[in-house]
Design an enzyme around this catalytic site. Sequence first.
Site, PDB file in Angstrom:
ATOM      1  N   ARG A  35       0.913  -1.152  -0.033  1.00  0.00           N
ATOM      2  CA  ARG A  35       0.002   0.109   0.099  1.00  0.00           C
ATOM      3  C   ARG A  35       0.860   1.248   0.191  1.00  0.00           C
ATOM      4  NH1 ARG A  35      -1.839   2.858   4.370  1.00  0.00           N
ATOM      5  NH2 ARG A  35      -1.736   1.047   5.950  1.00  0.00           N
TER       6      ARG A  35
ATOM      7  N   TYR B 136     -16.238  14.778 -17.902  1.00  0.00           N
ATOM      8  CA  TYR B 136     -16.681  13.382 -17.570  1.00  0.00           C
ATOM      9  C   TYR B 136     -17.779  13.509 -16.297  1.00  0.00           C
ATOM     10  CZ  TYR B 136     -16.376   8.606 -15.600  1.00  0.00           C
ATOM     11  OH  TYR B 136     -17.000   7.500 -15.089  1.00  0.00           O
TER      12      TYR B 136
ATOM     13  N   ASP C  11      -6.756  16.425 -16.854  1.00  0.00           N
ATOM     14  CA  ASP C  11      -6.996  15.137 -17.339  1.00  0.00           C
ATOM     15  C   ASP C  11      -6.900  15.154 -18.775  1.00  0.00           C
ATOM     16  OD1 ASP C  11      -8.232  12.652 -17.990  1.00  0.00           O
ATOM     17  OD2 ASP C  11      -9.861  13.149 -16.952  1.00  0.00           O
TER      18      ASP C  11
ATOM     19  N   LYS D  31      -7.823   3.341 -19.675  1.00  0.00           N
ATOM     20  CA  LYS D  31      -8.003   3.900 -21.261  1.00  0.00           C
ATOM     21  C   LYS D  31      -6.834   3.470 -22.142  1.00  0.00           C
ATOM     22  CE  LYS D  31     -12.034   4.952 -19.500  1.00  0.00           C
ATOM     23  NZ  LYS D  31     -11.709   5.149 -18.100  1.00  0.00           N
TER      24      LYS D  31
END
Length: 400
Positions: A58, A116, A190, A215
């Site tokens: 983590r 988005y 973004d 993506k």
Amino acid sequence: MSKQPLSPASISARDPQWTAGNPPHQLPIYAASSFTFESIEQGIAIFEGDTPGNIYSRFGNPTIDAVADKIARLEGRGLPGETYGLLTSSGMAAISLIGMGLLQPGDIVLTQADLYGGTVALFRDVFQPLGIKMIIHDLRDEEGLTRVLEENHQIKMIYTETPSNPTLRCVDLEHLAAFAKAYDCFTVVDNTFATPMLQQPLAYGIDFVLHSTTKYLNGHATGTAGVLVSQHKELMQQQMLTKLRLLGCTASPWEAWLLHNGMKTLALRMERHCQNAQMVAEMLLAQDKVATVHYLGLLDHPDHELAKTQMQGPGGMISFELVGGLTAGKAFLNRLKFCTLTPTLGDVDTLVLHPATMSHRAIDPEVRRAHGISDGLIRISVGIEDIADILYDLEQAINS
């Protein structure tokens, strides 16, 4: 003098665990939740940050760190100084991380309407209850932008997608960065649609870049992850890294490895995405049953010239509307046979989506329509298949 390498395949993943001079050809998957110490003194030194090393996945993992570093070097390619990356569990996790890392109650995020839907919902439903306000304004309107910044001194972050999802509007990155610096606020871009192959926002003075690596960077729909990149060393290595570890939104080694494999063909894929999308856009423009086409490679797109100055290609994303609006659009979607109806983008396959009922359903319908996201708008992520197959399927779905 030879140019800086453009291909992600030419930027190797630096694996800190292999220092003997003969590393493996492929990046290994470090499927380990924790790492051991040779002594308590070494453990203390690693925990204190005095000695490099891994503690707990983590907190960091060699596979994850190597891929984050590779993306950071792609975004910072050719720029002076180091660029730093943090790999997250999704693109939304990357957006959450930058919000939690930079913003405090009372701060304001200035952003755009054609964004988005998940990002809008995050700012509205998660950050606003924490006392972080969102203002929506056209970031291409310089006069209006000045007015908004003058009237709202609590604006701490300007957040943009360029090209935007799904209308493909572009923001002048150099001007936006200059505005933000003049008013002492951070800029976040973004860059998912463009990728570092087509656009490097950091080169224009942008502070932070993020991606849904699910993506284009992965490109094969095999994994979910995100990344945050910046040249702000202290913010990235302390503030953002601390938040990443505490929020627990680190990517997994497996997802990082899948992402690394996909990136080997990123340059080739983006070239083919652009070529195919240009031909699809031109075909759509020639159809009598098509009312509107949005594609940066078309001369009539309002941001065509701006895209040419700050992007190395128009990308693989198109949106369009049929004559007949929503009814015609639904019939078109149901007639597709080769292209895939699915709520994602950036895959090697051609993917089609209906924003109003899928990606942008969280946005108020009146706001959505006012900014070009009509009920009948259809988004296409043009794949790298044989262009004849793509064109045939789209044409038959339009004209059947």
